[in-house]
Write a protein that holds these residues in place. Structure first.
Motif: not given
Length: 261
Positions: A42-60
């Motif tokens: 899993n090399q998808f972007p992570k949220l800076a706040t909590n390290g969770g998945p950053d879904w917006e770049p993926y969906i976009s």
């Protein structure tokens, strides 16, 4: 991995929303699209706040796809990414893709790749469900009925655990205490790396729940490991049976395509 499929009830790829306007045609499908929920690689972007998945770049990124009639959302041993995608669809997103399906990726209990010093790898098996199958039925009547071996027992049956995020995580936590090479990984990922299911058990569970699943799934083998099983050796029958029991093969090999046709 992109595949091109003949669609009996075609989806015309002109302007969204896509609609059925003619019979048999060719359409571009991608049946192996991993998500930010994926446990491995899993090399998808992570949220800076909590390290969770950053879904917006993926969906976009998915919304920028052009000419794709269908995709299958792939995750290991679960469909959490698919559920998340359905949530975005319910909000009006991803309207450029007519059909989105769940793809569950398993490691099965077959090793390949021992010749010439190559590392051993497990064969990957995918189950792609129709979008007419409810996610809760996949969870409760398919995944929860699959097991992997957790503990061996020389005097009786090996100890089976069920395919669930909780039990795969528990397996990963055990193995991380025993093997230092797993240090730094997430317990769920370690569980997914090591757990394996039987292809026969996968089929049996699907068949035993025919009222829910019959005619609504495809079993697909990934060729990247399968091709290491040589036809001229002891793997011949194992490879033959696996291929006979699959609806399709994921492959980028032109020779494999020609052989399958």
């Amino acid at each position: 991995m992109s595949t091109t499929s003949s669609v009996l009830e075609a989806v015309e790829q002109t302007t969204p929303p896509l609609s059925v306007r003619r019979g048999s045609t060719w359409a571009k499908w991608d049946m192996h699209v991993h998500t930010p929920c994926s446990a491995l690689n899993n090399q998808f972007p992570k949220l800076a706040t909590n390290g969770g998945p950053d879904w917006e770049p993926y969906i976009s990124a998915l919304e920028k796809l052009q000419g794709y009639a269908a995709i299958a959302v792939a995750d290991y041993f679960e469909i959490e990414g698919y559920k998340k995608i359905l949530g975005f669809r319910a909000q009006g997103r991803l309207q450029n893709i007519a059909l989105i399906l769940p793809n569950i990726e398993f490691r099965i209990d077959k090793f390949v790749g021992t010749q010439g010093g190559a590392k051993q790898r497990r064969i990957n098996l995918h189950v792609i469900f129709s979008d007419h199958v409810r996610p809760e039925d996949i969870d409760e009547h398919f995944l929860r009925n699959l097991t992997f071996t957790c503990e061996g027992n020389p005097q009786g049956q090996d100890e089976p655990w069920r395919i669930s995020r909780a039990q795969l995580t528990q397996l990963g936590e055990r193995l991380m205490k025993e093997q230092e090479e797993f240090a730094g990984l997430q317990p769920f990922a370690v569980g997914c790396i090591n757990a394996a299911v039987s292809a026969q058990q996968v089929k049996s569970v699907l068949e035993n729940h025919g009222s829910l699943f019959k005619g609504k799934y495809l079993i697909v083998l990934a060729e990247d490991s399968l091709s290491d099983m040589k036809w001229g050796g002891q793997d011949h029958q194992t490879r033959r049976v696996l291929l006979q029991g699959a609806d399709a093969i994921f492959s980028a090999n032109a020779k494999t395509r020609a052989w399958a046709l």
